[in-house]
Design a protein around this motif. Structure first.
Motif, mmCIF file in Angstrom:
data_model
loop_
_atom_site.group_PDB
_atom_site.id
_atom_site.type_symbol
_atom_site.label_atom_id
_atom_site.label_comp_id
_atom_site.label_asym_id
_atom_site.label_seq_id
_atom_site.Cartn_x
_atom_site.Cartn_y
_atom_site.Cartn_z
ATOM 1 N N SER A 144 0.731 -1.171 0.292
ATOM 2 C CA SER A 144 0.097 0.035 0.045
ATOM 3 C C SER A 144 0.898 1.139 0.175
ATOM 4 N N GLY A 145 2.190 1.205 0.220
ATOM 5 C CA GLY A 145 2.870 2.419 0.397
ATOM 6 C C GLY A 145 4.000 2.128 1.442
ATOM 7 N N THR A 146 4.580 3.400 1.675
ATOM 8 C CA THR A 146 5.751 3.601 2.751
ATOM 9 C C THR A 146 5.158 4.293 3.874
ATOM 10 N N VAL A 147 5.310 3.637 5.200
ATOM 11 C CA VAL A 147 4.908 4.318 6.144
ATOM 12 C C VAL A 147 6.234 4.934 6.893
ATOM 13 N N LEU A 148 6.484 6.183 7.463
ATOM 14 C CA LEU A 148 7.625 6.677 8.144
ATOM 15 C C LEU A 148 7.143 6.414 9.860
ATOM 16 N N PHE A 149 7.928 5.642 10.423
ATOM 17 C CA PHE A 149 7.710 5.413 11.896
ATOM 18 C C PHE A 149 7.953 6.797 12.538
ATOM 19 N N GLY A 150 9.064 7.455 12.253
ATOM 20 C CA GLY A 150 9.720 8.801 12.776
ATOM 21 C C GLY A 150 11.233 9.049 12.295
ATOM 22 N N ILE A 151 11.859 9.869 13.060
ATOM 23 C CA ILE A 151 13.160 10.255 12.422
ATOM 24 C C ILE A 151 14.177 10.314 14.023
ATOM 25 N N ASN A 152 15.054 9.503 13.742
ATOM 26 C CA ASN A 152 16.192 9.424 14.901
ATOM 27 C C ASN A 152 17.262 10.334 14.759
ATOM 28 N N SER A 153 17.519 11.107 15.767
ATOM 29 C CA SER A 153 18.859 12.257 15.871
ATOM 30 C C SER A 153 20.070 11.312 16.104
ATOM 31 N N ARG A 154 21.053 12.033 15.572
ATOM 32 C CA ARG A 154 22.441 11.497 16.063
ATOM 33 C C ARG A 154 23.318 12.240 16.536
ATOM 34 N N THR A 155 24.308 12.068 17.374
ATOM 35 C CA THR A 155 25.484 12.838 17.868
ATOM 36 C C THR A 155 26.701 11.860 17.269
ATOM 37 N N ILE A 156 27.418 12.454 16.632
ATOM 38 C CA ILE A 156 28.806 11.676 15.844
ATOM 39 C C ILE A 156 29.754 12.165 16.649
ATOM 40 N N SER A 157 30.830 11.314 16.749
ATOM 41 C CA SER A 157 31.909 11.571 17.641
ATOM 42 C C SER A 157 32.798 12.552 16.859
ATOM 43 N N GLU A 158 33.890 13.047 17.797
ATOM 44 C CA GLU A 158 34.941 13.926 17.115
ATOM 45 C C GLU A 158 35.440 13.469 15.928
ATOM 46 N N LEU A 159 35.918 14.260 14.922
ATOM 47 C CA LEU A 159 36.973 13.753 13.872
ATOM 48 C C LEU A 159 38.261 13.242 14.568
ATOM 49 N N PRO A 160 38.939 12.407 13.651
ATOM 50 C CA PRO A 160 38.678 11.909 12.510
ATOM 51 C C PRO A 160 38.023 10.818 12.593
ATOM 52 N N ASP A 161 37.049 10.337 13.660
ATOM 53 C CA ASP A 161 36.350 9.027 13.699
ATOM 54 C C ASP A 161 34.653 9.547 13.393
ATOM 55 N N PHE A 162 33.867 8.264 13.057
ATOM 56 C CA PHE A 162 32.491 8.621 12.666
ATOM 57 C C PHE A 162 31.572 7.653 13.508
ATOM 58 N N ARG A 163 32.135 7.511 15.081
ATOM 59 C CA ARG A 163 31.410 6.698 15.931
ATOM 60 C C ARG A 163 29.970 7.631 16.131
ATOM 61 N N GLU A 164 28.869 6.749 16.244
ATOM 62 C CA GLU A 164 27.710 7.097 16.591
ATOM 63 C C GLU A 164 27.630 7.162 18.160
#
Ligand SMILES: Nc1ncnc2c1ncn2[C@@H]1O[C@H](COP(=O)(O)OP(=O)(O)O)[C@@H](O)[C@H]1O
Ligand SMILES: [Mg+2]
Length: 405
Positions: free
Chosen positions: A201-221
């Protein structure tokens, strides 16, 4: 009784799958090469039968399936085993298992397909094609990453065009072939993820999650909270965009986890995972929206035609207005050691839950990616902001000897 097989699973959610199987009267079987990986979850997941099999060996999996008698459906909810699940589903007629899994895992193909469809602005190029790219088409700042990667492994930043070649060489040295490296523009803005479910029937959006990402040079959530801007105009805009994104890449029926960066000129895709979001994202959806995505996975495996009414039927009363998660990381390599501070968590508001992922003897070999995560702390609240403040306040108390500077 219907039998549903899971070809491996995510690190969380087996208890919820077990409960759903009990309610639906489904015989749920987990095929795994690493039973120990699920041991903490399996202690509380009574309805799941576990079969040990080398899940990297297609014939071994076929043999295990033959040994189960009649199998009615298959759940594919991981990145790694999706191509094999697709193959088995085509051989045995399991409904609603992923299609085109290998293509969906190729971040170059996904990004460029979306550029062609007008849903994202900036192209990606394969590492093997970088040298031939005219200087004018090269991004000023780039991310150089494994086009089929997971867990933030092998994600490198090139702050200047001239650094890209060296970053490609670094990934090749780590064993990622140049044609599997994607070079894409570094997207400026906060990272989010859209959690969706697609039916006929289509796509439902359950919702949006935010993120904080670690300091560079890493990309850890570092942390997430859900659902951002619920009921707002931006959420509606993302719901429409996510629906078009999934249509353009031919996702088909099932859950998707779309990571995107909200840039000054709109959303830009980071990656699309054709499965539930990892960590406790499924739990967040269940607690906040009332829709049980784990039950839906089982219904999807059994229903020849999945429709929106099945989503409605898998819904109960929500139990929280917001749900946050904080990932705890070791900050140096070596043995993790015992985690201290869990004893005070019950003093904090927000129904705090701590899920350790690793025992004290686990040796941490890199702190650059999500592999250094030793557990998840979750909290609830009347809204996502309060849930996140509560989670962060409590999470400070968890420490290990490997988190000393
Ligand atoms: N083009 C990009 N611009 C900015 N940040 C990015 C980009 N691509 C990846 N990242 C960052 O790196 C992280 C990991 O990349 P992603 O493609 O999501 O890989 P994984 O499959 O390992 O999660 C993302 O969460 C994001 O923070
Ligand atoms: Mg990601």
């Amino acid at each position: 009784m219907a039998t549903v097989v899971m070809l491996e699973a995510l690190a969380f959610g087996l208890e919820r799958l077990s409960a759903a199987a009990g309610r639906l009267g489904v015989d749920l079987v987990l095929l795994t090469f690493d039973r120990a990986y699920y041991s903490r979850q399996l202690q509380r997941a009574g309805e799941i039968r576990v079969v040990d099999v080398d899940t990297f060996d297609a014939d071994a999996v076929r043999h295990a399936l033959d040994g189960l008698g009649r199998v009615d459906g298959m759940v594919s909810n991981t990145d790694t085993w999706a191509p094999l699940a697709e193959q088995l589903a085509s051989e045995r007629g399991f409904p609603n298992v992923i299609s085109q899994a290998a293509r969906l895992r190729d971040k170059v193909w996904v990004r460029n397909r979306l550029v062609d469809a007008g849903l994202t602005r900036l192209r990606a190029v394969r590492g093997s094609d970088w040298a031939a790219l005219p200087a004018a088409s090269r991004p000023a700042m780039a991310v150089v990453k494994d086009a089929a990667g997971t867990s933030s492994k092998n994600v490198l930043l090139a702050e200047r065009q001239e650094e890209v070649e060296a970053r490609i060489a670094e990934l090749v040295e780590r064993g990622v072939p140049a044609e599997r490296v994607t070079v894409e523009p570094y997207l400026c803005g906060p990272l989010y993820s859209a959690e969706t479910y697609t039916t006929e029937s289509g796509t439902v959006l359950f919702g949006i999650n935010s993120r904080t990402i670690s300091e560079l040079p890493d990309f850890r959530e570092m942390d997430l909270t859900f659902p951002v801007d619920r009921g707002g105009a931006w959420e509606k805009e993302i719901a429409d965009w996510a629906c078009e994104v999934l249509g353009a890449i031919g996702r088909g029926v099932g859950p998707s986890h779309i990571e995107f960066i909200q840039t000054a000129s709109g959303p830009e895709v980071v990656e699309v995972n054709p499965r539930l979001g990892g960590g406790h994202i499924g739990e967040a959806v269940l607690r906040v929206t009332g829709v049980d995505p784990y039950e839906l996975l089982l219904v999807q495996a059994l229903e020849p035609r999945l429709e929106e009414r099945h989503v409605a039927a898998a819904t109960c009363r929500p139990t929280a207005g917001g749900f946050a998660q904080v990932l705890k990381y070791a900050s140096r390599t070596g043995p993790l050691g015992p985690v201290e501070g869990a004893d005070v968590l019950s003093l904090f508001p927000g129904d705090i839950t701590w899920t350790p992922l690793k025992g004290p003897d686990t040796v941490i070999d890199s702190v650059a990616d999500q592999g250094a995560c030793y557990g998840f702390l979750t909290a609830t609240g009347p809204n996502p902001d309060t849930a996140l403040s509560r989670a962060l306040a409590a999470a400070r108390h968890l420490r290990t000897s490997a988190s000393a500077p």
